[in-house]
Enzyme design. Structure first.
Site, PDB file in Angstrom:
ATOM      1  N   LYS A 108       0.860  -1.186   0.000  1.00 58.25           N
ATOM      2  CA  LYS A 108       0.000   0.000   0.000  1.00 58.25           C
ATOM      3  C   LYS A 108       0.892   1.230   0.000  1.00 58.25           C
ATOM      4  O   LYS A 108       2.016   1.178   0.522  1.00 58.25           O
ATOM      5  CB  LYS A 108      -0.881   0.013   1.263  1.00 58.25           C
ATOM      6  CG  LYS A 108      -2.101   0.893   1.135  1.00 58.25           C
ATOM      7  CD  LYS A 108      -3.222   0.171   0.438  1.00 58.25           C
ATOM      8  CE  LYS A 108      -4.446   1.027   0.302  1.00 58.25           C
ATOM      9  NZ  LYS A 108      -5.587   0.236  -0.194  1.00 58.25           N
TER      10      LYS A 108
HETATM   11  P1  NAD Z   1     -13.195   7.734  -2.560  1.00 56.68           P
HETATM   12  O1  NAD Z   1     -12.197   8.775  -2.204  1.00 56.68           O
HETATM   13  O2  NAD Z   1     -13.610   7.596  -3.977  1.00 56.68           O
HETATM   14  O3  NAD Z   1     -14.541   7.942  -1.690  1.00 56.68           O
HETATM   15  C1  NAD Z   1     -14.517   8.043  -0.303  1.00 56.68           C
HETATM   16  C2  NAD Z   1     -15.899   8.525   0.126  1.00 56.68           C
HETATM   17  O4  NAD Z   1     -15.949   8.547   1.549  1.00 56.68           O
HETATM   18  C3  NAD Z   1     -16.269   9.921  -0.333  1.00 56.68           C
HETATM   19  O5  NAD Z   1     -17.630   9.971  -0.693  1.00 56.68           O
HETATM   20  C4  NAD Z   1     -16.036  10.785   0.898  1.00 56.68           C
HETATM   21  O6  NAD Z   1     -16.829  11.974   0.918  1.00 56.68           O
HETATM   22  C5  NAD Z   1     -16.462   9.810   1.972  1.00 56.68           C
HETATM   23  N1  NAD Z   1     -15.920  10.124   3.293  1.00 56.68           N
HETATM   24  C6  NAD Z   1     -14.655  10.509   3.609  1.00 56.68           C
HETATM   25  N2  NAD Z   1     -14.562  10.739   4.934  1.00 56.68           N
HETATM   26  C7  NAD Z   1     -15.777  10.491   5.453  1.00 56.68           C
HETATM   27  C8  NAD Z   1     -16.337  10.573   6.749  1.00 56.68           C
HETATM   28  N3  NAD Z   1     -15.568  10.966   7.786  1.00 56.68           N
HETATM   29  N4  NAD Z   1     -17.625  10.245   6.915  1.00 56.68           N
HETATM   30  C9  NAD Z   1     -18.383   9.855   5.870  1.00 56.68           C
HETATM   31  N5  NAD Z   1     -17.930   9.765   4.608  1.00 56.68           N
HETATM   32  C10 NAD Z   1     -16.649  10.085   4.410  1.00 56.68           C
HETATM   33  O7  NAD Z   1     -12.618   6.356  -1.981  1.00 56.68           O
HETATM   34  P2  NAD Z   1     -12.982   4.877  -2.450  1.00 56.68           P
HETATM   35  O8  NAD Z   1     -12.024   4.477  -3.499  1.00 56.68           O
HETATM   36  O9  NAD Z   1     -14.433   4.781  -2.688  1.00 56.68           O
HETATM   37  O10 NAD Z   1     -12.570   4.051  -1.138  1.00 56.68           O
HETATM   38  C11 NAD Z   1     -13.433   3.958  -0.012  1.00 56.68           C
HETATM   39  C12 NAD Z   1     -12.931   2.838   0.882  1.00 56.68           C
HETATM   40  O11 NAD Z   1     -12.903   1.619   0.128  1.00 56.68           O
HETATM   41  C13 NAD Z   1     -11.524   2.997   1.441  1.00 56.68           C
HETATM   42  O12 NAD Z   1     -11.462   2.385   2.706  1.00 56.68           O
HETATM   43  C14 NAD Z   1     -10.667   2.204   0.465  1.00 56.68           C
HETATM   44  O13 NAD Z   1      -9.455   1.754   1.045  1.00 56.68           O
HETATM   45  C15 NAD Z   1     -11.597   1.053   0.178  1.00 56.68           C
HETATM   46  N6  NAD Z   1     -11.334   0.354  -1.082  1.00 56.68           N
HETATM   47  C16 NAD Z   1     -11.361   1.003  -2.271  1.00 56.68           C
HETATM   48  C17 NAD Z   1     -11.148   0.274  -3.438  1.00 56.68           C
HETATM   49  C18 NAD Z   1     -11.239   0.920  -4.802  1.00 56.68           C
HETATM   50  O14 NAD Z   1     -11.149   0.183  -5.802  1.00 56.68           O
HETATM   51  N7  NAD Z   1     -11.459   2.193  -4.906  1.00 56.68           N
HETATM   52  C19 NAD Z   1     -10.850  -1.088  -3.375  1.00 56.68           C
HETATM   53  C20 NAD Z   1     -10.844  -1.718  -2.130  1.00 56.68           C
HETATM   54  C21 NAD Z   1     -11.083  -0.986  -0.992  1.00 56.68           C
END
Ligand code: NAD
Length: 420
Positions: A108
Site C-alpha cells: 500500500k
Molecule cells: P473515494 O475517495 O472515492 O470515496 C470516499 C468517500 O468517503 C467519499 O464519498 C467521501 O466523501 C467519503 N468520506 C470521507 N470521509 C468520510 C467521513 N468521515 N464520513 C463519511 N464519509 C466520508 O474512496 P474509495 O475508493 O471509494 O474508497 C473507499 C474505501 O474503500 C476505502 O477504505 C478504500 O481503502 C476502500 N477500497 C477502495 C477500493 C477501490 O477500488 N477504490 C478497493 C478496495 C477498498
C-alpha cells in the site's frame, strides 16, 4: 512498538491475525513473519505550488509480502495518512490477495495530503515526484500500485507516464486502474462496488433472502459507495440512505441512484438533488433502519460509540477496516452478519489483476468477460469463507483470515526461509 506498528488499524489487524492463526493452527514462525512488512519506504515529496512556494509532503510505500507474487495495492491521498495506516493496509492487501486466490502479494502507498486543496497542476507535480521517489521499488514484475481514497484513473495515468519516461518506453503494467485508453481494463472503475454486491448476493442466497426489495444504507459516495449503490439499485434493492464526508440523504421508499449519480457527478454534493429526500448526518446513516449497511468511506467509521445504533442485519465492509475491534464484537453480539473487508471489497484488486494480465499479454477483454470472471472469483472466495465459518462455527471475519493464512502458510513453507 515503532512508528510503523503503533497505529490502531495496525494493532486491530494484528489482533485479527493472531486470533485466526490460533484457530487455524498456523506455524508460529509464519505467524511472527506475517506481522511485519518485508520493506517500508518513507519519502519526502517536495512540490512547487502555483504561488511558487515549495511544500514538502510525506509519502509512503509499504511492501508487506511477495510470497504469492508481485506486491500489489493502492495509493491513498488523504490528510490523515500515516506510516502505520499504510502499513496496516499493506498487510490487509496480502491477506485479501491470498484469500481471493490471486497470484499477488500485498502493498500500500500513500501521501499525507488533502488533495482537495491542491490545483490539478500541483496534484500532477506531487504524483510525478512521488512516483520518481519510489520508482526503484515499483514495476510490473515487482510492485503494481492502483487507486485508493483520493486517487483515481488520472493519478494512475500520471504514475504510468512518469515511470515510463524514466524507463524510456511505455510500461502500462506498472499500475492498474488506468484509463482504458492507455491500457486500463473495462469494468475496473466499478469493480469494487460490483464485487461487494456479488458478495451480498451470495450471502442472501445462503440466507434464502431475495435481493429485490432489500433495503440498503451506504456510507461514502466515492468510487466504492456510488458503484455499490448503482449495482444494488440495478438488481432491485432499495438504497434508502447514502452519505459522504459532509452528511447524507435518505428516502425510505428508495433513492433514485442513477439520477443521484448524475447529479453528484457535476455538483460533487447531494445538495440540490431534485428527487424527494430528507437530510441526515453520518451518525444517522449508521443508525438507518435497513437490512444492509455498507460502510464504504474510511477505516474506523463504526466504533464502540455508534456500533450499538446499527439496525441493519448485514454489514458489507466496502471500506478497509471500517469496524474497530470493539465495534466488531458489539455487532457480532447483536447477531449481525458481516462480510469482512478482505472479501467484500476484493472486486477492485481482482479486476486490477485482470488488467495486469491484459497489459502483460497485450490482449484486452470485453466488459462481459471481465464481469463474469469477477463474479466467478468472488463466488469461489465467498464459498471458501462461508464453508470454513460454518464448519468451524466461527464468525466470517475470522474464517476469511483463516482461509487466507492457510494459503499463505503453505506457500511460505514451500518457499522456505532464505538463506535457511
Ligand atoms: P473515494 O475517495 O472515492 O470515496 C470516499 C468517500 O468517503 C467519499 O464519498 C467521501 O466523501 C467519503 N468520506 C470521507 N470521509 C468520510 C467521513 N468521515 N464520513 C463519511 N464519509 C466520508 O474512496 P474509495 O475508493 O471509494 O474508497 C473507499 C474505501 O474503500 C476505502 O477504505 C478504500 O481503502 C476502500 N477500497 C477502495 C477500493 C477501490 O477500488 N477504490 C478497493 C478496495 C477498498
Amino acid at each position: 512498538m515503532d512508528v510503523l506498528t503503533s497505529g490502531h488499524l495496525y494493532q486491530n489487524t494484528i489482533n485479527i491475525i493472531n486470533h485466526a492463526a490460533e484457530i487455524a493452527g498456523i506455524d508460529p514462525a509464519i505467524r511472527t513473519r506475517v506481522g511485519k512488512p518485508k520493506r517500508a519506504i518513507m519519502v519526502s515529496v517536495p512540490v512547487r505550488m502555483d504561488d511558487h512556494t515549495v511544500k514538502v509532503f510525506a509519502g509512503y510505500r509499504v511492501q508487506h509480502s511477495q510470497t504469492l507474487g508481485p506486491f500489489k495495492g493502492g495509493i491513498r491521498y488523504h490528510k490523515s495518512v500515516t506510516f502505520s495506516e499504510v502499513g496496516a493496509l499493506a498487510m490487509l492487501m496480502t491477506f485479501k490477495n491470498s484469500l481471493l486466490g490471486l497470484p499477488l502479494g500485498g502493498a500500500k502507498g500513500g501521501v499525507a495530503v488533502d488533495s482537495s486543496t491542491l490545483s490539478r497542476n500541483e496534484l500532477q507535480s506531487l504524483t510525478r515526484r512521488y512516483t520518481s521517489e519510489i520508482s526503484n521499488f515499483i514495476g510490473p514484475e515487482s510492485d503494481i500500485p492502483a487507486p485508493d481514497v483520493g486517487t483515481d484513473a488520472q493519478t494512475m495515468a500520471w504514475i504510468m507516464d512518469s515511470y515510463s519516461q524514466e524507463k524510456g518506453y511505455a510500461v502500462p503494467g506498472v499500475v492498474t486502474g488506468k484509463p482504458v485508453e492507455i491500457g486500463g481494463s473495462l469494468g475496473r472503475v466499478g469493480a469494487t462496488g460490483l464485487g461487494a454486491i456479488f458478495c451480498l448476493q451470495e450471502l442472501l442466497k445462503v440466507l434464502d433472502k431475495p435481493m429485490a426489495g432489500t433495503t440498503i444504507a451506504i456510507q461514502g459516495f466515492g468510487n466504492v459507495g456510488s458503484h455499490a449503490a448503482l449495482y444494488a439499485f440495478e438488481r432491485g434493492a432499495k438504497v434508502v440512505a447514502v452519505s459522504d464526508v459532509s452528511g447524507g440523504i435518505a428516502n425510505e421508499k428508495g433513492i433514485n441512484i442513477p439520477k443521484l449519480i448524475e447529479h453528484y457527478s457535476t455538483k460533487k454534493m447531494f445538495k440540490g438533488f431534485s428527487e424527494p429526500h430528507g437530510e441526515i448526518t453520518n451518525d444517522q446513516l449508521i443508525a438507518t433502519k435497513c437490512d444492509v449497511l455498507i460502510p464504504a468511506a474510511l477505516d474506523g467509521a463504526i466504533d464502540k460509540e455508534n456500533a450499538n445504533s446499527v439496525q441493519a442485519k448485514i454489514v458489507v465492509e466496502g471500506a478497509n477496516g471500517p469496524l474497530t475491534t470493539d465495534a466488531d464484537l458489539i455487532l457480532q453480539k447483536k447477531g449481525i452478519k458481516i462480510i469482512p473487508d478482505i472479501l467484500a471489497n476484493g472486486g477492485g484488486v481482482i479486476v486490477s489483476y485482470f488488467e495486469w494480465v491484459q497489459d502483460i499479454s497485450a490482449f484486452f477483454w470485453d466488459e462481459e468477460e471481465v464481469n463474469a470472471n469477477l463474479q466467478k472469483v468472488m463466488q469461489a472466495a465467498f464459498k471458501r469463507v462461508w464453508t470454513f465459518a460454518e464448519k468451524n462455527k466461527i464468525d466470517t471475519r475470522t474464517a476469511a483470515m483463516c482461509v487466507s493464512l492457510k494459503r499463505l502458510e503453505k506457500a511460505m513453507l514451500l518457499r522456505g526461509l532464505y538463506p535457511r
